[in-house]
Each structure stands twice: as C-alpha cells, then as structure tokens.
Design an enzyme around this catalytic site. Structure first.
Site, PDB file in Angstrom:
ATOM      1  N   ARG B 331       0.829  -1.176   0.320  1.00  0.00           N
ATOM      2  CA  ARG B 331       0.081   0.143  -0.771  1.00  0.00           C
ATOM      3  C   ARG B 331       0.587   1.163   0.127  1.00  0.00           C
ATOM      4  O   ARG B 331       0.272   1.868  -0.566  1.00  0.00           O
ATOM      5  CB  ARG B 331      -1.325  -0.042   1.069  1.00  0.00           C
ATOM      6  CG  ARG B 331      -1.462  -0.844   1.061  1.00  0.00           C
ATOM      7  CD  ARG B 331      -3.108  -1.651   2.421  1.00  0.00           C
ATOM      8  NE  ARG B 331      -3.638  -2.374   1.992  1.00  0.00           N
ATOM      9  CZ  ARG B 331      -5.102  -2.352   3.287  1.00  0.00           C
ATOM     10  NH1 ARG B 331      -4.913  -2.285   4.382  1.00  0.00           N
ATOM     11  NH2 ARG B 331      -5.829  -3.620   2.480  1.00  0.00           N
ATOM     12  N   ARG B 436       1.250  -1.495   7.293  1.00  0.00           N
ATOM     13  CA  ARG B 436       1.238  -2.898   7.527  1.00  0.00           C
ATOM     14  C   ARG B 436       0.653  -3.260   6.046  1.00  0.00           C
ATOM     15  O   ARG B 436      -0.181  -2.923   4.745  1.00  0.00           O
ATOM     16  CB  ARG B 436      -0.042  -2.849   8.512  1.00  0.00           C
ATOM     17  CG  ARG B 436      -0.874  -4.046   7.980  1.00  0.00           C
ATOM     18  CD  ARG B 436      -2.809  -3.502   9.430  1.00  0.00           C
ATOM     19  NE  ARG B 436      -3.409  -2.842   8.585  1.00  0.00           N
ATOM     20  CZ  ARG B 436      -4.462  -3.404   7.453  1.00  0.00           C
ATOM     21  NH1 ARG B 436      -4.738  -4.617   6.974  1.00  0.00           N
ATOM     22  NH2 ARG B 436      -4.958  -2.642   7.755  1.00  0.00           N
ATOM     23  N   LEU B 442      -7.396  -7.677  10.308  1.00  0.00           N
ATOM     24  CA  LEU B 442      -7.958  -9.039  11.010  1.00  0.00           C
ATOM     25  C   LEU B 442      -7.390  -9.951  11.543  1.00  0.00           C
ATOM     26  O   LEU B 442      -7.987 -10.295  12.343  1.00  0.00           O
ATOM     27  CB  LEU B 442      -9.301  -8.941   9.689  1.00  0.00           C
ATOM     28  CG  LEU B 442     -10.075  -8.096   8.874  1.00  0.00           C
ATOM     29  CD1 LEU B 442     -10.682  -8.757   8.202  1.00  0.00           C
ATOM     30  CD2 LEU B 442     -11.268  -7.512  10.016  1.00  0.00           C
TER      31      LEU B 442
END
Lengths: 253, 639
Positions: B331, B436, B442
């Site tokens: 990301r 991350r 999750l």
C-alpha cells in the site's frame, strides 16, 4: 438548493418532542444527506443553538448506525441505500424534507433522531450465535459447505442491524431481522445442533420485547438497505415449525 | 536509558510461543470468577477477547462508544483476513507469512510477535468458521483464497467485500452469548476518559455515559484497551467518523508509552475528496487491485474521457515501475506512486488528484459475471457514491489516511508499560512495523483477541488471585474523576466562536500536508508550530453548545479533538526524529536514486516509544532495539 427541513426535536426520552422547521438556503447537490445535516448543525451552532442529534459512524453503509425516517421512508428514497449513502441529488431545490426518528415502540427516542435499538441485541442474545468455544473449533476445511448454500447464508448474513425493517413495518415486526440471523445459521452445518432452540428463543424474546407480529406486507424487504429477501422469513417459519411448538417452553425456560 | 523490556521468550523463533504457553501462570477455573476484567472497545479484537475471557469464567465488563459492538469499525474492513493455511498449495507456510509481514513492515516490527501472529492465524480461521462466518467457498465446498498486495501467494480468506463485517459479527455472536450467560456485562454508549492506577497497577477506568452525561467509576483486576486506530486525526480518512484516540491517550497520560506514532498507512485506493463538505473518504478494497489496473494518461493534463484514451497513450505506472508485483505492490508504495504522478501533473478528474483503476481488461477476459461475483458490492457502493458505473468507466481513486501501525507500546504479553494495562488490536503498535500488508489487520485483531490475550491475562492474574475486588471510592478514583470532570468543564467553559469540526478540519489539513504520505524536516517543524498555535486557539475559541447532562455529540467530538491536537504534535515529533524512510514513513531526505524509501538500519532499527511528561512537557524518547535473527534484512524491493 433551498431546502426546508422539518425535524423531530426531543431533548430527552422523557421530554415532549415536536417538529421544528429549519431552512437551509445553500445546500449543494454534491452533499450527502448526512453532510447536509452536518452543515445544518454547523449553522445552528454558529447561531448559538443546539445541533440536531443523529446517529452515524462509518458513513459507508456498513455499520448500521444511521437511521432516520425521511419523507415517510426509512433511510429515505432510493433502493438498497442507507441514509449515509443517500445523496442530495435525490432532492430538488425548494423541497421540504421531513425527518423523524425510527418509528417503533421497541425503539424509544433517546434524543432528537437518536433511538435506543438495544432490543435488537437482546434478540441476538437469546440465540443468534453458534456455541463454539474458542479453542474447540475443528480444522476449517473439515466442514465442506456447498458454494450455493454458503452464498445463501451470506445473503442473510449481510444484515447491518439498523432496524429499518421494524421501522417500515406497519405492525412494528422484527421478523426480517430475526429471519436473517436464523436463516444464516440454519443454512450452515455448524448451526444445526442449536437450530431448533435458536428460532424459538429469538422469536420468544422478540415477542417479550414488544415487537409486533408479521402479516407479510413485505414492507421490510422493500426498505431493507441490504436487500434481504423475505424468503428468509419463510425459512424462519420452517425452522419454527421444525422446532415444534413444545420448544417454546424450553426456549423460555 | 531504556525502560523497555519486551519480554520476548528465549528459544528458537518457532518454539517461543509454544514454550511460553507451557510455562506461563494459570488461574484455576474456581478463581476466575473472582477476577474482574475491564475491556474497552468491542471491535474484532475486543469482542473476540471478551467472548473468550467470558468462556474461561472471568467477569468481563466491556465498554464501547457505539450503541452496540456490532457497529465497531472492524465492520468496514473489506478485503480479507490472512492465514497460513496453504490451501492453495502455493508454497505458503507460517514462516512465509511471518517473512512477508516483517518485510512488508520494512523491518520495523518485532520478529517474535509477528511469528506468533502468523502461528495463530490458522486457528483464527477455524474459530471464525465454527462461529458461522460465511467465508467465500469454491464449488467444491472448500474455502477459497485470493491474493493481496505485497505477497506472491494466495492466503487471503474473504467474504465478498465485507470480510470485516462478517468476522466482527462472528466474534460479536460469541460475546453476546457470554452476555446472556452473565459473564460479560456490556456498557455501550460510554467514552473512556481516564485509566485509574492504584499502587502502580491499572485497576479501573472513568467513563462518561453518553446518554445521561454521568461520570462513572469502574474497577477491575486488569484493564484491556482494544480501542482501534487514530487515522481520523486527518479528519478525512477511511475510518468511522467516531474513531478516536481518547482512551489510548488517557492511558498514555497515565504512563503507557506510545510507540511509533507517526507510522500511519495511507491507503492507495480510496474515493478522492470531491468537496469541502465531505466528512470521510470511502475505501475501495485493495482486493480490487487483483483485477483492476491503475493508470494515468501519458500526457499531462489529458482531459479526454478515459475510454477514449488509447492503450498506448496510457501509463500503467505501477506495472512500469514494479514489474514483479505490478498493481499488487504494498500500500505505501502504491500510495506514493499515485501522489508522485498527480504531483507531476498527470492526475485525472476535476481536481487532478486522482488516478484510474480500470477493470475493462478483466471484464473482457473473465466476463462481467465473474467480476460481479468478486467485487459486486464494491462496484455498487462506488456507483452509489459517484454516479459512475465501474463496469463501464474506470474508477477514480486517490490515497487516504487509513490505518495506524503506531499505537501503545506493548511487550510480548501485550501489556503496556503500566502493569495490568493491556492493549490489543490496532490500538497497540505490535505487528505491522512501518507498513501493514492488506488483510493483516483482521488477522492480528482476531488472533490477539481469541488466542493471545487469554494467555497473557491468565499469566498476569495468576499472581493476583488473592487480590480482592477494588472499591471505587479510593483517592485514585477521586483524582481520576476530578481530572475527567475538569477537562469536560474546561471545554464547555471556553464558549468561543468556532465549531469543533472547524478545528478538526484544520488539524487534518496540517497533518495531511506535513505528516502524511511524504514528510520532510521543514514541513514537520512547521507542523509542530502550526499545531501548537491551533491548540492555543482551540482552547480559547472553541464552541461546545448544550449541557453535559444530555446527549452532547459536540462535547464528545471536542474531547476527541483536544486529544488529537496533542497526538498530532507527538506524531510530528516522532516523524521528525526518525530521519530515515521506512515503509509508510517517507522522509524526502532519505530516498534511493529511484525515489524509493531508504532505510538507515545502522541508526534507526528500533521502536520509538515516547513517554509523556505532563501537559506542555516535552516527550522523552525510549528506544527498543530491533534484532533480526531469522530474516535477512534487505532493501525492500518489489521490482
């Protein structure tokens, strides 16, 4: 756009409420409905008045916080749309918009447009779970579930628990909400051992909390922001039947 | 001097967790009922912990600001949850998952924690499936997986684009089962304002009842915070509007160190900002990058409709710059690449601050139906919010503030520097280093809640089985309540002219410009002085209408923004102190000739943990050195 808003204002649960009219002269069509209310609140605060209390959180249609009865419809105009997804493009210059809190005996008003939906959690507490203690679960792929069945369970599991089904129902029934959970778990093999007890326990709790009975008007389905099918109510009824009427006593005990 | 002891168990990496579990203290079932645990925040981590601790027989008092745990922002996680099941037989393993997370975090996370997260990930999937979570399946009836950014295997379990919702509802169902049994008591619509520390241990909290305004005292033998991230500091972010740092900041004020506060993930695929009214940015799942291709026109300022720009006039810049990973780079890399193109004048849309995410190729190859099955709800959501049909025209996307890797410093047992005060899920700093990977949140939240917290809590409480319940009328409770009331009174008393939101927007702008995707020394210095001024202005001119003993959403916001103003300063200070680039933290002064993040391992291979020094005092930095014994440290390359 010039928009006239008739909004239910009520200071606390015990105060008497009533409609108050607010006029906004320069609403942009680019605003979402809740951004329009944000804008109203900014103008109210700047004028030294108290802002309108309404619930919202994720603002992307998944948390189920937002509610609002807009021009006589839960979550306003538009199919399968939550209030936070509603855009002002659905309204025209000069419109009057009536905004009320969820209308249901089971959802008392807390303040203005904010209601207490604890009853939905109480229904889930009565049986909306599979009793799988942490640590006891078998290997995930040891329970194959056909894709069709799993997808159908998923279609029920998308319920965001907003309460619009009850708000839409002329009887104030919570049947679609209960059906979504019962159906999801009844479709899955993991949910089978408790299936009989579950349906009866959840329905008994709903009755106890003062929700109305289902008379198949299907208003719930029409207004459900997640498009949950009333076919699930049929499955709930089958589960109740399968559970046998004797289960009611067991569930209540 | 460091006061940090990470308490990483001895022994080989793969045996640490097993050995640790074999040697920690236990509480026998009869004693558990005498022990009270306070748990704040009931998202995926909190709900999983509450249900498990309740099953074990502890008394859990669980608090959340929402009307029900079902609405916590875990609900909005879209793409998936990772696990090292290797169902695809594509070479995955616990070690591979561990390695990907360490590398994805740009070597700024603790090896032992990450390995444990990978280890428990498989049990997490078992647990969630047992709870009735309808993960996607293949026609065979077995669970399906898809791939996600930053990795070369398919290990992501998903439930259409609503994986977070389904996981949260699964964990929540376990929680309410314990509520029905009387082992968990829910206190919804509460904001936690203070932690109460007695004799050096966390023994209680002070909350504000958001309906009545009552200030309440609660005591327990341990306190767990599962209060999520603070990405809302940017005002516009992908988070729920109510997400906040207030509980974590209260813990920080009471001595819990705050680690790597400037490590914030800017998510590459959000809806762009369209106007000033906007209250949030909606995320479009990273999973879309599996089939969508990102591009901008080759010619700056090309205003043609995207579908009339021919193939050879499009710049698929991720595929061009990173041929090995292409559109599936992590990301942070994807976000910076989008910013680079837009800053260079190639951005599209009215503002020039967006890029295309195009599915035409995928639809042509796989058919509309296949794409609909994978992303139907996301396409629908995009269509609703923009009136653009992504089956016909490409989506327009831009990076947005998303996830905070930083958070409360915790040791291997997820305990902060305040004994008895634990932090789990996104509220701690533990597993994701400086960036991350997708579907890792999750995984961490559920794993910590279901499997790690109960072990840690059991170990801590095993030495406190004789500790009686604490009355809430002691001097520490008095003092904490007084602090909470003072702050609320002060906020109400300012009675200035500007709304809380006006301040939040200005703070967000400062953070986005100077402590966002790209940072430099001058900008961060500027941010520090701008926030100091803004803070002064806030405390002299903010307007909080209404009363304290009513529902007062402006007061709730004011408390949060007051804390964000302090956290914003700390974030900037942390970003300033770390002169290297790593993961999402990109310092312009530290980049490779190709413009990639340049780590400086010799100087910055540590966790920065900041100690609070009182209001207006300057934070003190403590360093936890990071040791890498099981991975080879490399330049993080996705080329």
């Amino acid at each position: 756009m010039r928009i006239q808003l008739k909004i239910w204002r009520q200071e606390t649960a015990t105060h008497k409420g009533g409609f108050v009219t607010h006029v906004l002269d320069d609403v942009s069509r680019e605003m979402s409905f809740l951004e329009m209310l944000d804008y109203l609140n900014t103008t109210l605060i700047e004028r030294g008045e108290e802002p309108v209390v309404f619930e919202h959180d994720c603002r992307e249609g998944i948390c189920g916080c937002c509610s609002l009865y807009i021009n006589g419809r839960p979550h306003g105009p538009g199919k399968e749309t939550t209030t936070c997804e509603l855009r002002m493009t659905k309204f025209a210059d000069g419109d009057t918009i009536v905004i009320e809190p969820w209308r249901s005996k089971a959802f008392p008003v807390i303040r203005d447009l904010m209601v207490d939906r604890t009853a939905l959690d109480q229904i889930l507490q009565a049986g909306g779970f599979i009793s799988a203690n942490t640590g006891a679960a078998p290997e995930a792929n040891s329970i194959p579930i056909s894709k069709e069945r799993s997808d159908e369970a998923f279609d029920a599991a998308v319920c965001i628990g907003c309460g619009s089904c009850t708000a839409a129902c002329p009887n104030g029934s919570v049947m679609l909400f209960v059906a979504a959970k019962v159906s999801q778990l009844a479709l899955l093999p993991q949910g089978q051992p408790e299936a009989k007890r579950r349906a009866w326990a959840m329905m008994a709790k709903a009755d106890e909390l003062g929700f109305g009975a289902c008379s198949n008007t299907a208003a719930c389905e029409a207004e459900c922001p997640k498009g949950i099918d009333i076919g699930h109510i049929a499955r709930l009824n089958r589960e109740l039947f399968r559970g046998g009427f004797g289960s009611l006593a067991t569930a209540a005990s | 001097m460091t006061i940090l002891d990470s308490k990483i168990p001895a022994g080989p990496l793969a045996d640490k967790w097993a050995n640790h579990k074999n040697t920690v203290g236990l509480v026998n079932p009869a004693n558990r009922a005498k022990l009270d645990i306070i748990l704040v925040g009931t998202g995926l981590a909190g709900a999983a912990a509450a249900s498990t601790l309740g099953e074990l027989g502890y008394n859990v008092k669980a608090f959340c600001f929402q009307d029900t745990p079902r609405r916590a922002h875990s609900v909005a996680a879209q793409g998936g949850i990772n696990a090292a099941k290797n169902y695809k037989n594509d070479g995955d393993s616990i070690y591979r998952l561990f390695h990907d997370v360490i590398k994805g975090g740009d070597y700024r996370a603790r090896e032992a924690n990450v390995y444990r997260a990978a280890e428990v990930s498989n049990h997490t999937i078992d647990q969630l499936v047992a709870a009735g979570v309808p993960f996607a399946r293949e026609y065979s009836g077995y669970l399906d997986n898809r791939s996600f950014g930053g990795v070369q295997v398919s290990r992501t379990f998903y439930a259409r684009g609503q994986t977070g919702q389904q996981c949260l509802l699964g964990a929540y169902s376990g929680l309410i089962r314990q509520v029905a049994k009387g082992k968990v008591t829910m206190y919804p619509r509460r904001d936690m304002l203070e932690v109460v520390v007695v004799d050096g241990e966390a023994r209680g909290i002070i909350t504000r009842n958001l309906v009545t305004g009552e200030i309440e005292r609660h005591s327990g033998h341990a306190v767990i915070l599962a209060t999520g991230g603070y990405g809302t500091i940017y005002y516009l972010s992908t988070l729920a509007v109510g997400s906040n740092a207030t509980a974590a900041w209260a813990a920080h004020r009471k001595g819990a160190l705050f680690a790597n506060p400037s490590f914030v993930q800017i998510h590459p695929t959000s809806l762009p900002q369209l106007n000033d009214y906007q209250a949030k940015l909606t995320l479009m799942s990273e999973s879309l990058r599996n089939d969508g291709r990102i591009w901008v026109p080759k010619e700056a300022g090309d205003k043609r409709h995207p579908n009339s720009i021919p193939e050879d006039e499009r710049d698929y810049y991720l595929e061009r710059r990173y041929p090995a990973f292409g559109n599936l780079v992590p990301r942070d890399v994807a976000s910076r690449a989008a910013k680079e193109r837009c800053d260079a004048g190639y951005g599209v849309g009215d503002t020039g601050l967006s890029v295309y995410l195009d599915f035409s190729g995928a639809i042509e190859k796989q058919g509309k139906k296949a794409i609909e099955a994978k992303y139907g709800n996301l396409f629908e959501m995009y269509n609703k919010l923009t009136d653009i049909d992504p089956y016909e025209d490409p989506m327009r996307i831009y990076p947005a503030g998303h996830y905070t890797m930083g958070g409360l410093w915790v040791d291997y047992n997820l305990m902060t520097t305040v004994p008895g005060l634990f932090s789990i899920g996104e509220s701690n700093f533990s597993d994701h280093g400086a960036n991350r990977l997708g579907a890792g949140s999750l995984m961490q939240c559920a794993g910590e809640g279901y499997f790690i917290t109960p072990v840690a809590i059991g170990d801590y409480l095993s030495e406190r089985i004789k500790t009686p319940r604490m009355p809430v009328d002691g001097p520490e409770f008095d003092a904490a309540e007084r602090d909470a009331r003072d702050r609320l009174d002060r906020l109400m008393a300012v009675n200035g002219k500007q709304t809380v939101t006006a301040f939040h927007k200005r703070l967000g702008r400062i953070m986005w410009d100077d402590c966002g995707m790209v940072r430099n020394e001058a900008g961060l210095e500027q941010a520090l002085s701008s926030i100091t001024e803004l803070k002064e202005e806030f405390w002299s001119d903010v307007k909080v209408p209404g009363r304290q003993d009513r529902v007062n959403q402006e007061l709730e916001k004011a408390v949060r923004v007051a804390d964000f103003l302090e956290l914003g300063q700390l974030m900037s200070r942390d970003a300033l102190a770390r002169k290297e680039s790593c993961g999402a933290h990109f310092r312009e002064e530290s980049q490779t000739p190709e413009g990639e993040a340049q780590r400086i391992d010799s100087e910055y291979s540590y966790v920065a943990a900041w100690e609070y020094q009182g209001e207006g005092g300057e934070h003190v930095l403590h360093k936890e050195p990071l040791k890498f014994e099981n991975v080879e440290i490399k330049e993080r390359s996705y080329k």
